[in-house]
Design a protein around this motif. Structure first.
Motif, PDB file in Angstrom:
ATOM      1  N   LEU B  51      62.083  63.510   9.422  1.00 20.59           N
ATOM      2  CA  LEU B  51      63.409  63.588   8.455  1.00 20.59           C
ATOM      3  C   LEU B  51      64.073  63.757   9.263  1.00 20.59           C
ATOM      4  CD1 LEU B  51      63.795  61.819   6.360  1.00 20.59           C
ATOM      5  CD2 LEU B  51      64.463  63.862   4.779  1.00 20.59           C
ATOM      6  N   LEU B 120      63.024  61.578   1.157  1.00 22.74           N
ATOM      7  CA  LEU B 120      62.082  61.951   0.664  1.00 22.74           C
ATOM      8  C   LEU B 120      61.311  62.494   2.249  1.00 22.74           C
ATOM      9  CD1 LEU B 120      59.463  61.286  -1.935  1.00 22.74           C
ATOM     10  CD2 LEU B 120      60.886  62.864  -1.824  1.00 22.74           C
ATOM     11  N   GLY B 121      61.386  63.907   2.483  1.00 24.11           N
ATOM     12  CA  GLY B 121      60.158  64.791   3.169  1.00 24.11           C
ATOM     13  C   GLY B 121      58.872  64.330   3.441  1.00 24.11           C
ATOM     14  N   ARG B 122      57.872  63.782   2.395  1.00 27.17           N
ATOM     15  CA  ARG B 122      56.426  63.301   2.238  1.00 27.17           C
ATOM     16  C   ARG B 122      56.732  61.916   1.931  1.00 27.17           C
ATOM     17  NH1 ARG B 122      51.941  67.643   2.551  1.00 27.17           N
ATOM     18  NH2 ARG B 122      52.926  68.079   0.052  1.00 27.17           N
TER      19      ARG B 122
END
Lengths: 785, 449, 234
Positions: B51, B120-122
């Motif tokens: 990100l 979202l980071g993941r």
């Protein structure tokens, strides 16, 4: 061989082992107390004592090691080895210097060990000198290159043309170096540590007879008057002093000591003081004497100490009364007379009180005068040898080494006038090398010092070293000085080798710190004292005979016998073997605390008020500071300061320290020049604007940082960045303000007067955003409009 | 007043986009699809690299993505809510407007809901917020407003889809009867065997009414819940009780603006001048005017309470927006949301189609800025002064923003290609109702007595 | 069951940053480099904040080390949709890296701004990675991390105590920051034990909570006294 077996955990399969021999003599480097590598248990930790060598303070450390894996190539195949790895460094709780605590730099020693830019094998120069082009060489080849040169010197009866430049550390490593030079026949050992406050040491010698730095009993003091000494950041033994500071502040219920910091810059130490006195640079000594004036005139001094234990008080008093009336000092020191009087009274009436000088205050041409004046303040309040005052430790009772064997060649060499003047100074040395007077140098050994970086360009260290036909560096990194070398014999870093340290600052007791090799050497490097022993053996004759040891650890054992024989202090044992085991396990030996009062070692056996006295070996001291650069052309004082992160610059290759925000500015990864916001407004520069800082000796460019703690007539640039070499993290980052300093020195000690340069400021093209981790409302918001 | 259109004319006009495809369509669709693919590639790059390729940082943990998210969810109120309200109020002029609005809702929701995923980071673990029996042995945390958001948005999307679909069934049957080949099969399937029997009409009316009643609270709650993501925190100037209504008002406001813009474009491109008439724009313009005034009042109330409360952390934030580095964004928001649209819409003379269009574009920009001021502006000045920071989007965020607009447009373009964008049966019914109502006006009053 | 807490004496703290490096070494905190530092993406589970007061020459600087306050009423905990952050039975605000999906909602709701996001996968130039602590996971890109009160050290101490069949002694557990602090400004221990150092210090009249008015019930207690005063004449 069998000790150094590394199990190959993959690739080669069961049963096959590879013997990794770094250099064929590692049997000598047996690690006595560690679990051997093949017995490591995954996940189990082991803590091993050693000493920190990131600065000269000599803190005791504990290193946490665990089993880890390393990918490497053995016979062309990629394999994973299980190895012992150093994971963390903490202070050794038993060590009297730091009592289990450790500063940022000390902890970053792990990134010295695992630094990707280490010199991994011996190197020989291939390109022109200074080009940085080297070729790997085997140890045999490299040592042969050096041995040939050394033999030549002795054969031609010129052993004195071997120069050895080293750092500030004291202890058996230095003893080996000294011994090597003696046996070889050279008187030319020069120590260089950029920010060592030599004038303070000299003042202690002149007034109290101790050629040492005093132990400060901060824990018990009520009032601390510090003239310039950044004792909470880089001055001598910051961890020890910080601990004392904490105790002084809150360790005694109901008693909170007061600290007054007298220096032009609002340093970290000033920020923690209760009062900051932004004195005009160079007038600290006069200010100290103005306070002495008040104390004496108002009869607030310790009359008993003065009459019983001091010499020359009346002359001192007359001299001070004549010359340092507070009103007069106030007129040039930029401190109100009433304030001088108030602080002097507070200082004298809130005993135990203690005065301290160092850093920029003593880095003037009158630095010795300042240091002596501050010593006098200590005498006036009876701080010497009293609780809450200052002490001097005895040196640890190290065992003697057998006498050095001197042949005629060596004797003749040692009779020559040593270089560097008296006292020895790297600045003088550079001049002498340039002029080849009194004689040219033919071989230079450089160890644990980087004068090309830490001395001004005007000192022409680079040119001076260029006059030496053959330079050998022991540096584990390609720093600016090592880049000039013809041969590099890379040293182990301390965590890989036997190491030792006698703390530079007193602790109130004799201390000898020792450390064993904690991890196997990562690269094909060798410990410098070992190399010197090897070189001595290769030279043969009396030189070899002076080194009757197999390895450096034998030297350490020999000196440790003295401690064993003392049968006191922290380690006492029945037999030497168990003494040695305990010594190494504990990471050193320390004596019981020194009793007060102390015995003065001056000719009079009393404290000597040197100032105002004439004759009997009392040196003429400069009382007025000299500055390079005319006040009208160069309106600003430039006071550089060793950064909390990098010290004199040696920390700059450690990424933790690069990313560590400077405490006062929260800036990291670069350089800046600190300017008082009002001054900046007058100059028409804003935060992050690039400016030229120009002295009579050169100029550097840096972005402006508006610093509310700078005097309007003074600029500050941190030292540590601006490396031309020294690896990926340090190279070509920021500026080195030391470059543009004048080569002025304090005449008596020959130490660089690094606070004595005046500069002017001019706007440069563009700007460079200083990377700060903390928001600075005053300047960030103003800048955006 | 235009002449009355015959059923055949209506069928021809409104089905034309479905059967005739010009070069313009292909060009537009290709361009938009290209931008969408580019956006997908950029997102892929972000997923792979991290990100960090976006400009978000500490303290501004949320930037363009969340701004866009709130903005699109706001736009989504165009449709369902407006059309449901108009339906329930039985606004006579609504008929050519409803489908167009409902489509905006669905697509804005689809595009909007994508943004938290991008943020979202993941992102590949996004389904962890869904409550289903899983190997982690964990339900999601129902205390988290983000989870409420997830629920609200999925509910709203489902409802909106139904609400778009159900009234379309009679039209789908018309299309079914006009086309051949694979399209015949598709529309047969979609038309669910619509024959136009009395029973079917009765049920359809009932379903639409029920859906309209249900969808209004859902729509209101959705945007309230979106506001909860901010209002439930203790971040200065997020922690505000007015955020719920403010967000709903802002959502309807931007929704109407989006609807007007879409209608102007459709009218031009699909030659719907007889269907989308100046009075529709004028009526919607009046609605927009109302919302602009409401928006101003709510925003004023929001800032007034902060100012009056005079809590130091909030005031830092307040002044940061009003006269600090963030002031340009704040005042641009006031201008585009209030200063420009109100005079344009207040006077009949300027409440023309062009006037409405300008006002609507202005409001769309303004409402995006409002979200930006709320999300980024507030985050830039957290409580700990040391942690203050600022934010600038990177090319990744800008690319994904542009791509998201293209995605929305592409969905819309494809929709108009596949489905009549003006409800055929409703339009016809509307025409008749007008006549009917004229005939029955007097008796209706009598009946009431 | 212990209830861990930390006392930070601001009268002792010099702002020297030793705790910051100790934390980096202990917790495998990545170095992000100049460019990312400039973007505000440094990771400092503990950071030393510096605040200026006044103007030259009456300028003052205050230092305050700020780490996760391990609030008993932690605002970060309820907002996480996937329970990646929760309160453990010993009072620690724990971050479960494996559960985190990176909404960063917790970071936005932390009034102390002590939650750090991994914008990229961390990277160490070989062999700097040999230093990494095997007791602490390396965090991948896309997740939040923060101070754990060195939970791995608590675990080791508990294991040691269990092996020796005793309770954990006061002072036995030291997070890396507190362990390193040269001025001994940080004390860690069990707040449920009235005899522990931390309990006694927390009862000091100098004690306060950072942003105490928020009612987050932090487990980090700061101590701060006023200025030096002229002691009464003796």
């Amino acid at each position: 061989m069998k000790r150094r077996e590394f199990l190959i955990t993959t690739a080669l399969g069961a049963g096959s082992t590879v013997l990794l021999e770094s250099c064929g003599h590692s049997e000598e480097k047996i690690i006595p107390l560690l679990i051997s590598e093949e017995q490591l248990i995954p996940g189990a930790e082991q803590w091993t004592a050693s000493v920190c060598r990131q600065c000269a303070a000599g803190c005791g450390i504990l290193v946490r090691t665990m089993m880890g894996e390393r990918e490497t190539i053995v016979n062309g195949e990629r394999v994973r080895l299980s190895v012992r790895q150093a994971k963390k460094i903490e202070g050794n709780p038993d060590h009297p210097v730091n009592r289990g605590r450790l500063c940022a730099r000390g902890q970053a020693a792990l990134q010295v060990l695992y630094n990707p830019d280490r010199v991994k094998t011996p190197l020989k120069r291939v390109g022109p000198r200074g080009s940085g082009h080297f070729q790997p060489a085997s140890w045999d080849e490299a040592l042969e290159l050096v041995t040939v040169r050394l033999k030549e010197l002795r054969e031609q009866n010129e052993p004195h043309t071997l120069l050895f430049l080293t750092g500030a550390l004291q202890g058996p490593t230095t003893t080996v170096i000294e011994r090597f030079l003696q046996a070889f026949g050279s008187p030319n050992l020069i120590r260089h540590d950029a920010f060592a406050p030599d004038p303070v040491r000299e003042a202690n010698r002149l007034t109290m007879g101790y050629d040492a730095y005093a132990a400060l009993d901060l824990e018990r003091t009520n009032y601390l008057l510090s003239f310039g000494a950044g004792f909470l950041e880089t001055y001598l033994s910051p961890v020890q002093y910080s601990r004392g500071f904490g105790h002084m502040r809150q360790g005694r219920p109901g008693r909170r000591g007061k600290i007054v910091q007298i220096e032009p810059r609002f340093s970290l130490t000033a920020a923690n003081a209760d009062e900051w006195v932004p004195v005009k640079p160079g007038t600290e000594g006069a200010l100290a004497l103005a306070m002495a004036h008040v104390i004496m005139q108002e009869g607030l001094y310790d009359k008993e100490f003065v009459s019983r234990s001091s010499e020359g008080f009346e002359e001192f008093r007359r001299f001070v009364e004549e010359n340092y009336h507070p009103d007069r000092v106030a007129s040039f020191a930029d401190v109100a007379a009433a304030r001088i009087r108030r602080i002097a009274r507070e200082f004298a009436t809130h005993r135990p009180a203690l005065a301290l000088a160092g850093d920029a205050a003593t880095a003037h041409t009158n630095g010795l005068f300042t240091a002596v004046a501050v010593a006098a303040l200590n005498a006036l309040v009876g701080a010497i040898g009293a609780p809450g005052g200052i002490f001097f430790d005895a040196p640890p009772p190290l065992g003697p080494l057998p006498p050095v064997m001197l042949d005629d060649v060596a004797r003749r060499g040692l009779d020559r006038v040593p270089l560097g003047g008296a006292p020895r100074s790297a600045l003088t040395l550079a001049e002498q090398l340039l002029s080849s007077q009194p004689y040219p140098m033919r071989v230079a050994f450089i160890h644990e010092t980087n004068p090309v970086f830490t001395l001004p360009e005007a000192a022409k260290v680079k040119e001076a070293l260029d006059r030496v036909p053959f330079i050998v560096s022991f540096s584990p990194f390609l720093d600016e000085t090592a880049t000039l070398a013809d041969v590099i014999l890379p040293d182990h870093v301390p965590l890989e080798s036997w190491t030792d340290a006698i703390p530079v600052s007193g602790t109130g007791r004799a201390v000898f710190g020792i450390g064993q090799p904690i991890v196997a050497p990562l690269h094909d490097t060798r410990s410098t004292p070992e190399v010197l022993i090897q070189l001595a053996k290769a030279l043969g004759g009396s030189v070899a005979a002076s080194f009757p040891w197999e390895s450096y650890s034998d030297v350490l054992k020999t000196v440790a016998r003295g401690l064993f024989a003392a049968r006191r202090g922290s380690v006492v044992a029945e037999d030497f073997d168990s003494f040695w085991d305990q010594l190494v396990t504990k990471g050193g030996w320390w004596d019981d605390a020194v009793p007060s009062p102390i015995a003065f070692r001056t000719p009079s056996r009393k404290f000597e008020f040197v100032i105002g006295r004439k004759g009997s070996g009392i040196p003429e001291m400069e009382t007025e500071p000299q500055f390079a650069g005319d006040g009208s052309d160069y309106p600003f004082h430039l006071i550089v300061y060793p950064s909390v992160a990098f010290g004199d610059g040696r920390g700059a290759n450690q990424p933790w320290l690069q990313e560590m925000p400077d405490p006062m500015t929260t800036a990291c990864w670069g350089s800046w020049v600190e300017i008082n916001p009002k001054t900046a407004e007058r100059l028409g520069v804003k935060e992050n604007d690039l400016v030229w800082i120009e002295s009579p000796y050169g100029r550097v460019q840096a972005p402006v940082l508006l610093f509310p703690g700078a005097r309007p007539d003074t600029l500050h640039i941190p030292v540590g960045q601006g490396h031309d070499a020294y690896g990926r993290y340090a190279q070509h980052r920021g500026v080195n303000p030391l470059k543009i300093l004048a080569p002025l020195r304090e005449p008596r000690t020959g130490s660089l007067a690094w606070a004595a340069t005046r500069v002017r400021v001019s706007k440069a093209e563009g700007s460079k955003r200083i990377v700060k981790i903390g928001f600075d409302r005053r300047h960030t918001e103003a800048e955006r409009r | 007043m235009n002449h009355r259109l015959s059923d055949a004319e209506i069928n021809r006009d409104l089905l034309r986009p479905l059967v005739e495809t010009g070069r313009g369509f292909y060009l537009t669709a290709t361009l938009l699809a290209g931008l969408v693919l580019y956006g997908a590639a950029v997102w892929g790059y972000q997923l792979y690299t991290g990100l960090g390729v976006a400009g978000i940082n500490r303290p501004v943990q949320w930037g363009f993505y969340i701004t866009n998210f709130v903005f699109y969810i706001g736009i989504s109120h165009a449709g369902t809510l407006i059309s449901a309200i108009l339906r329930l109020c039985n606004a006579g002029w609504r008929h050519p407007v409803t489908r167009c609005a409902e489509a905006i809702t669905v697509f804005a929701l689809m595009v909007g809901a994508m943004h938290p995923l991008i943020d979202l980071g993941r992102a590949w673990k996004f389904y962890w917020v869904a409550p289903y029996p899983n190997e982690r042995g964990l339900w999601p945390n129902f205390r988290s407003p983000l989870l409420w958001d997830f629920m609200a948005i999925t509910t709203y999307l489902t409802g909106s889809l139904l609400y778009l679909y159900i009234p379309m069934i009679p039209d789908l049957a018309v299309v079914r009867d006009k086309v051949v080949g694979w399209r015949k099969r598709l529309y047969t399937l979609l038309a669910l065997g619509w024959r136009g029997t009395e029973r079917q009409w009765h049920r359809l009316e009932k379903a639409i009414t029920v859906m309209a009643i249900i969808i209004i609270p859902v729509a209101v709650s959705v945007h309230t819940v979106v506001s909860f993501v901010f209002a439930m925190t203790i971040q200065p100037m997020w922690h505000s009780t007015i955020f719920g209504p403010l967000f709903v008002v802002g959502a309807i406001f931007s929704g109407i603006a989006a609807l007007i813009v879409a209608m102007v474009i459709l009218r031009k491109v699909l030659h719907l001048e007889p269907y989308l008439q100046p009075r529709h724009f004028s009526n919607l313009g009046l609605l927009l005017l109302t919302m602009s005034l409401l928006w101003f009042y709510f925003t004023f109330a929001e800032y007034l309470t902060v100012w009056y409360g005079n809590i130091s952390e909030e005031m830092e934030n307040f002044w940061f927006k009003l006269r600090g580095p963030f002031a340009p964004w704040f005042w641009a928001m006031v201008v585009t949301n209030f200063v420009i649209p109100v005079p344009l819409l207040a006077f009949r003379k300027t409440r023309t189609i062009t006037g409405c269009f300008i006002a609507s574009v202005s409001v769309l920009v303004g409402m995006w800025l409002e979200r930006f001021v709320i999300v980024v502006g507030s985050l830039s000045r957290p409580r700990m002064e040391f942690a203050w920071g600022d934010y600038a989007p990177t090319w990744v965020e800008i690319s994904l923003f542009i791509s998201s607009i293209a995605y929305f447009a592409l969905l819309y373009v494809i929709f108009t290609k596949l489905f009549p964008i003006v409800s055929i049966w409703e339009f016809k019914e509307g025409q008749r109702l007008v006549e009917h109502r004229v005939i029955r006006r007097v008796p209706a009053v009598a009946e009431a007595d | 069951m212990p209830h861990w807490a930390m006392v930070i004496d601001l009268d002792r703290c010099t702002g020297c940053e030793a705790c910051v490096i100790a934390c980096h070494a202990e917790n495998n905190i990545p170095i992000v480099g100049e460019e990312q530092s400039a973007k505000g993406r440094q990771v400092n589970w503990i950071r030393v904040e510096r605040y200026w007061e006044g103007e030259y020459p009456n300028v003052r600087a205050r230092f305050i080390p700020v780490l996760c306050q391990h609030c008993d009423a932690a605002p970060c905990e309820p907002v996480c949709p996937v329970y990646a952050t929760y309160h453990n039975p010993e009072g620690l605000n724990a971050q479960v890296y494996n559960r985190c999906i990176g909404t960063r909602f917790c970071a936005n709701n932390c009034p102390y701004s002590v939650r750090y996001f991994n914008w990229f996968d961390p990277r160490w130039d070989t062999p700097l990675d040999e230093q990494l602590n095997p007791d602490v996971a390396i965090r991948s890109k896309g997740i939040i991390e923060k101070c754990s009160f060195c939970i791995q050290r608590i675990h080791r101490a508990r294991q040691r105590a269990r092996e020796e069949n005793r309770a954990i002694r006061d002072g036995e557990v030291q997070p890396a920051c507190a362990q390193s602090c040269p001025a001994e400004a940080m004390v860690f221990g069990d707040l449920d034990d009235p005899e522990s150092r931390v309990s006694r210090l927390a009862a000091s009249r100098r004690a306060f909570h950072l942003l105490g008015e928020l009612g987050t019930k932090p487990r980090v207690i700061y101590l701060k006294e006023d200025e030096w005063n002229e002691p009464p004449a003796e």
